[in-house]
Design a protein around this motif. Structure first.
Motif, short mmCIF file in Angstrom:
data_model
loop_
_atom_site.label_atom_id
_atom_site.label_comp_id
_atom_site.label_asym_id
_atom_site.label_seq_id
_atom_site.Cartn_x
_atom_site.Cartn_y
_atom_site.Cartn_z
N GLU A 253 68.22 30.04 21.18
CA GLU A 253 69.08 30.84 21.76
C GLU A 253 68.62 31.27 23.44
N VAL A 254 67.32 31.59 23.46
CA VAL A 254 66.92 32.00 24.83
C VAL A 254 67.09 30.80 25.77
N GLU A 255 66.85 29.65 25.36
CA GLU A 255 66.83 28.33 26.17
C GLU A 255 68.48 27.90 26.54
N GLY A 256 69.21 28.28 25.59
CA GLY A 256 70.78 27.89 25.72
C GLY A 256 71.21 26.91 24.62
N LEU A 257 72.45 27.17 24.04
CA LEU A 257 72.91 26.17 23.05
C LEU A 257 73.36 24.82 23.77
N ILE B 299 71.64 23.25 25.56
CA ILE B 299 70.56 22.03 25.43
C ILE B 299 70.56 21.82 24.09
N GLY B 300 70.60 22.86 23.26
CA GLY B 300 70.16 22.50 21.59
C GLY B 300 71.25 21.57 21.00
N GLU B 301 72.45 21.95 21.56
CA GLU B 301 73.68 21.19 21.01
C GLU B 301 74.05 19.91 21.57
N HIS B 302 73.92 20.07 23.07
CA HIS B 302 74.16 18.79 23.78
C HIS B 302 73.14 18.03 24.76
N ALA B 303 71.92 18.64 24.89
CA ALA B 303 70.89 18.02 25.29
C ALA B 303 70.93 18.15 26.77
N MET B 304 71.72 19.02 27.40
CA MET B 304 71.91 18.99 28.63
C MET B 304 72.48 20.55 29.35
N GLU B 305 72.35 20.91 30.34
CA GLU B 305 72.62 22.25 30.74
C GLU B 305 74.07 22.15 31.60
N GLU C 226 65.15 35.49 30.89
CA GLU C 226 65.05 36.79 31.52
C GLU C 226 65.37 37.84 30.38
N TYR C 227 65.85 37.39 29.26
CA TYR C 227 66.31 38.45 28.36
C TYR C 227 65.22 38.46 27.28
N ALA C 228 64.58 37.47 27.00
CA ALA C 228 63.55 37.14 26.17
C ALA C 228 62.59 38.33 25.74
N GLU C 229 62.39 38.94 26.92
CA GLU C 229 61.23 40.05 26.80
C GLU C 229 61.82 41.50 26.07
N HIS C 230 63.07 41.48 25.95
CA HIS C 230 63.53 42.58 25.37
C HIS C 230 63.68 42.64 23.83
N GLY C 231 63.25 41.55 23.18
CA GLY C 231 63.42 41.35 21.68
C GLY C 231 64.83 41.33 21.44
#
Length: 271
Positions: free
Chosen positions: A240-244, A246-252, A263-268
């Motif tokens: 989720e943090v890396e972005g879907l 990448i997870g779904e399509h192997a690219m950004e 940048e959102y990861a630190e908030h939990g």
């Protein structure tokens, strides 16, 4: 069915399209939980803005154009008078929704928020979908205007109770699907309360809203639970943090100097 026999009226689908989708989305959203970083540990709301408001504007106007097929097409006949009535009512409700949402957002938020303006137009379109064939142009403006106000307060309400709705779909489709269906009982020139026909239609519309809402929630709980137990509802926190993309399509879709959107990861996960 039995609602039709009682005179329930939903011309082009404020209920059967929009509020059904809204009820199902509400259940799914609550079961899924908020996005990582949407709510801080102290409960405060952290805005996660959309990536391209220009696309949002274009998408809204494509939807607005498409509604001229959606609503007038529901006449199911080449009837110029009926089609013209539905088309003008549809357009005026959307325009009124956008104007009122702009003003309400300006007053409440201090700025004429573009996302609220766009959702105001969609709110007017959703609300007029049920009564568009049985109301006047004045009625359609009032219905759309109320929809525009409801969508702003709806977005703020769902955020306050920590139901994370990234695009305001619950406020557009659920809240205004219900409002549009209810408005038939008030603004229908043939059965509405404001045209001297009593509260009978209003009661029927309310019964329909409740019956469809309860039925959809029950079915949605079962459906979402089955998905959760089999395929799963949510990706891992890392994905989720890396972005879907990448997870779904192997690219950004968007690369900013090779950095990751962490940048959102630190908030939990929040509440």
């Amino acid at each position: 069915g039995w609602l039709a026999a009682r005179g329930f009226f939903d011309f082009a689908g404020s209920t059967v399209v929009h509020s059904i989708g809204g009820w199902a989305a509400l259940v799914g959203t609550m079961m899924l939980g908020p996005r990582i970083g949407k709510y801080a540990k102290d409960g405060s709301i952290i805005p996660i803005p959309g990536h391209h408001m220009g696309y949002c504007v274009m998408g809204t106007f494509i939807l607005w154009l498409g509604w001229f097929g959606f609503n007038p097409g529901s006449t199911m006949a080449a009837d110029p008078a009926a089609i013209s009535t539905v088309a003008i009512n549809t357009n005026m409700a959307a325009a009124a929704g956008m104007v009122v949402a702009t003003l309400i957002a300006w007053l409440v938020l201090g700025k004429p928020d573009l996302s609220m303006m766009l959702n105001g137009a969609l709110a007017g379109l959703v609300a007029i979908t049920a009564p568009c064939a049985q109301t006047t142009m004045t009625g359609s403006i009032i219905i759309g205007a109320i929809g525009g106000a409801l969508v702003v307060f709806g977005v703020l309400f769902f955020d306050k109770i920590k139901v994370d709705d990234p695009v305001g779909a619950l406020s557009v489709h659920l809240v205004n699907g219900v409002w549009g269906t209810f408005s038939v009982g008030l603004f229908s020139t043939t059965t509405g309360l404001f045209y001297g026909h009593g509260a009978g239609q209003l009661g029927t519309q309310t019964l329909g809203i409740a019956a469809v809402g309860i039925g959809t929630v029950v079915v949605s709980i079962i459906a979402w639970s089955l998905i959760k137990a089999t395929l799963g509802l949510r990706v891992s926190a890392a994905e989720e943090v890396e972005g879907l993309d990448i997870g779904e399509h192997a690219m950004e879709a968007y690369v900013f100097g090779g950095s990751k959107p962490s940048e959102y990861a630190e908030h939990g996960r929040g509440a």
